[in-house]
Design a protein around this motif. Sequence first.
Motif, PDB file in Angstrom:
ATOM      1  N   TYR A 140      36.735   2.742  38.437  1.00  0.00           N
ATOM      2  CA  TYR A 140      35.671   3.291  37.594  1.00  0.00           C
ATOM      3  C   TYR A 140      34.301   3.275  38.266  1.00  0.00           C
ATOM      4  O   TYR A 140      33.267   3.382  37.600  1.00  0.00           O
ATOM      5  CB  TYR A 140      35.611   2.510  36.276  1.00  0.00           C
ATOM      6  N   TYR A 141      34.273   3.189  39.591  1.00  0.00           N
ATOM      7  CA  TYR A 141      33.005   3.090  40.317  1.00  0.00           C
ATOM      8  C   TYR A 141      32.088   4.283  40.054  1.00  0.00           C
ATOM      9  O   TYR A 141      30.862   4.157  40.102  1.00  0.00           O
ATOM     10  CB  TYR A 141      33.276   2.972  41.825  1.00  0.00           C
ATOM     11  N   GLY A 142      32.661   5.468  39.782  1.00  0.00           N
ATOM     12  CA  GLY A 142      31.843   6.644  39.527  1.00  0.00           C
ATOM     13  C   GLY A 142      31.800   7.051  38.071  1.00  0.00           C
ATOM     14  O   GLY A 142      31.234   8.111  37.739  1.00  0.00           O
ATOM     15  N   HIS A 143      32.372   6.250  37.187  1.00  0.00           N
ATOM     16  CA  HIS A 143      32.403   6.599  35.765  1.00  0.00           C
ATOM     17  C   HIS A 143      30.974   6.643  35.215  1.00  0.00           C
ATOM     18  O   HIS A 143      30.150   5.765  35.524  1.00  0.00           O
ATOM     19  CB  HIS A 143      33.236   5.574  34.992  1.00  0.00           C
ATOM     20  N   PRO A 144      30.659   7.637  34.396  1.00  0.00           N
ATOM     21  CA  PRO A 144      29.302   7.724  33.843  1.00  0.00           C
ATOM     22  C   PRO A 144      28.840   6.464  33.109  1.00  0.00           C
ATOM     23  O   PRO A 144      27.639   6.155  33.103  1.00  0.00           O
ATOM     24  CB  PRO A 144      29.393   8.918  32.888  1.00  0.00           C
ATOM     25  N   GLY A 145      29.770   5.728  32.500  1.00  0.00           N
ATOM     26  CA  GLY A 145      29.373   4.501  31.806  1.00  0.00           C
ATOM     27  C   GLY A 145      28.896   3.428  32.762  1.00  0.00           C
ATOM     28  O   GLY A 145      27.879   2.754  32.513  1.00  0.00           O
ATOM     29  N   PHE A 146      29.598   3.248  33.867  1.00  0.00           N
ATOM     30  CA  PHE A 146      29.181   2.270  34.882  1.00  0.00           C
ATOM     31  C   PHE A 146      27.865   2.704  35.510  1.00  0.00           C
ATOM     32  O   PHE A 146      26.933   1.899  35.682  1.00  0.00           O
ATOM     33  CB  PHE A 146      30.278   2.138  35.935  1.00  0.00           C
ATOM     34  N   ILE A 147      27.752   3.981  35.857  1.00  0.00           N
ATOM     35  CA  ILE A 147      26.542   4.479  36.497  1.00  0.00           C
ATOM     36  C   ILE A 147      25.351   4.362  35.542  1.00  0.00           C
ATOM     37  O   ILE A 147      24.247   3.958  35.953  1.00  0.00           O
ATOM     38  CB  ILE A 147      26.731   5.933  36.956  1.00  0.00           C
ATOM     39  N   ALA A 148      25.537   4.685  34.280  1.00  0.00           N
ATOM     40  CA  ALA A 148      24.436   4.587  33.315  1.00  0.00           C
ATOM     41  C   ALA A 148      23.962   3.147  33.170  1.00  0.00           C
ATOM     42  O   ALA A 148      22.750   2.879  33.108  1.00  0.00           O
ATOM     43  CB  ALA A 148      24.883   5.134  31.957  1.00  0.00           C
ATOM     44  N   ALA A 149      24.901   2.210  33.111  1.00  0.00           N
ATOM     45  CA  ALA A 149      24.527   0.798  32.987  1.00  0.00           C
ATOM     46  C   ALA A 149      23.721   0.348  34.189  1.00  0.00           C
ATOM     47  O   ALA A 149      22.663  -0.295  34.062  1.00  0.00           O
ATOM     48  CB  ALA A 149      25.780  -0.059  32.827  1.00  0.00           C
ATOM     49  N   MET A 150      24.194   0.678  35.392  1.00  0.00           N
ATOM     50  CA  MET A 150      23.499   0.246  36.598  1.00  0.00           C
ATOM     51  C   MET A 150      22.159   0.973  36.763  1.00  0.00           C
ATOM     52  O   MET A 150      21.197   0.401  37.273  1.00  0.00           O
ATOM     53  CB  MET A 150      24.385   0.468  37.818  1.00  0.00           C
ATOM     54  N   THR A 151      22.086   2.211  36.312  1.00  0.00           N
ATOM     55  CA  THR A 151      20.817   2.938  36.374  1.00  0.00           C
ATOM     56  C   THR A 151      19.789   2.292  35.459  1.00  0.00           C
ATOM     57  O   THR A 151      18.628   2.086  35.847  1.00  0.00           O
ATOM     58  CB  THR A 151      21.034   4.409  35.996  1.00  0.00           C
ATOM     59  N   ASP A 152      20.183   1.957  34.243  1.00  0.00           N
ATOM     60  CA  ASP A 152      19.261   1.290  33.314  1.00  0.00           C
ATOM     61  C   ASP A 152      18.782  -0.038  33.882  1.00  0.00           C
ATOM     62  O   ASP A 152      17.585  -0.368  33.819  1.00  0.00           O
ATOM     63  CB  ASP A 152      19.947   1.054  31.972  1.00  0.00           C
ATOM     64  N   HIS A 153      19.706  -0.820  34.428  1.00  0.00           N
ATOM     65  CA  HIS A 153      19.324  -2.128  34.971  1.00  0.00           C
ATOM     66  C   HIS A 153      18.420  -1.979  36.200  1.00  0.00           C
ATOM     67  O   HIS A 153      17.518  -2.798  36.422  1.00  0.00           O
ATOM     68  CB  HIS A 153      20.573  -2.930  35.319  1.00  0.00           C
ATOM     69  N   THR A 154      18.660  -0.940  36.990  1.00  0.00           N
ATOM     70  CA  THR A 154      17.816  -0.716  38.165  1.00  0.00           C
ATOM     71  C   THR A 154      16.409  -0.322  37.751  1.00  0.00           C
ATOM     72  O   THR A 154      15.410  -0.826  38.303  1.00  0.00           O
ATOM     73  CB  THR A 154      18.444   0.364  39.067  1.00  0.00           C
ATOM     74  N   ARG A 155      16.294   0.547  36.778  1.00  0.00           N
ATOM     75  CA  ARG A 155      14.960   0.933  36.281  1.00  0.00           C
ATOM     76  C   ARG A 155      14.218  -0.279  35.717  1.00  0.00           C
ATOM     77  O   ARG A 155      13.008  -0.425  35.929  1.00  0.00           O
ATOM     78  CB  ARG A 155      15.102   2.021  35.221  1.00  0.00           C
ATOM     79  N   ALA A 156      14.932  -1.130  35.013  1.00  0.00           N
ATOM     80  CA  ALA A 156      14.303  -2.328  34.461  1.00  0.00           C
ATOM     81  C   ALA A 156      13.805  -3.244  35.576  1.00  0.00           C
ATOM     82  O   ALA A 156      12.737  -3.863  35.468  1.00  0.00           O
ATOM     83  CB  ALA A 156      15.276  -3.071  33.551  1.00  0.00           C
TER      84      ALA A 156
END
Length: 332
Positions: A140-156
Amino acid sequence: MAGYDALLIVSFGGPEKPEDVMPFLSNVVRGRGVPRERLLEVEAHYQGFGGVSPINQQCRDLIEALRPEVDLPIYWGNRNWHPYLADTLRTMAADGVTRAAAFITAAYSSYSSCRQYLDDIARARAEVPGAPEIVRLRHYYGHPGFIAAMTDHTRAAIDRLPEEHRDGARLVFTAHSIPVSMAATSGPSGGAYEAQLRTAAALVADGRPWDLVWQSRSGPPQVPWLEPDVCDHLAALRAAGTEAVVLVPIGFVSDHMEVVYDLDTEAAAVARDLGMHLTRAATAGTHPRFVAMVGELLAEPEPAACPATCCPAPRRPVHAAQAAQGGREGQE
């Protein structure tokens, strides 16, 4: 849900009190000839955190977050510490479970992050009469759910930097280093581990400058491992004029010992010595999109099984120092 009657969370496991640490480490490296001095070194890392790895509690937190999302009984089994996979499968068999989906807390293809889990599941099933069939959910490395979670955490994490450094901060994605030979044979046609990590990092970075580096190497110096090391890379960036960095542990799904020691302790100390502003993004953890992703994976058609030749075990004998890689939580 593809005919599943349960969900099995499969993780690495970790100690939960000081007296667990050495038995846990001995269990992980059993039969590999790891010198006691190396075990004592890794034990000290755990004891610095009270002898408790965060990984088991984070599995519990994920399970609780999943209960409203998944209309199935949820079980949890570890490879290397309580609750052991075989014990969990015995409970599942006693409960009448016949076919379960397995969510492995590692997102990428390699021997350490995939094949070894599948082999341990197979061994545990062989120990348990009437054990249920276990179907691994897809990577699931490219799954939108994983990417969205990591994107939110990166922005934070970017937002935690001083305002004047946010726009110029460099994203440095980290993952567990593995031997170059293991990376080369990962996936059905080789090279999948690094390629998958680069795919995920590019999606999270979304056009911002970024690097992929490696952490947690423990192999002998004569064996090539993926490089550069995160701490070496921080020094190189600072020498080139970079003033602020956001570490993004894209190779992990929870803030376990590999993250809190290697990044929050070692890498953070290097950044302080360099006079570099550094923040670290959280892992996916129990982010709502990551949790929802598990339910979405369950609703997909049953994934095809990996070919028998995929992510083979290392062919050469494991050097004692390299084997100590397993003394912490590996690539989860």
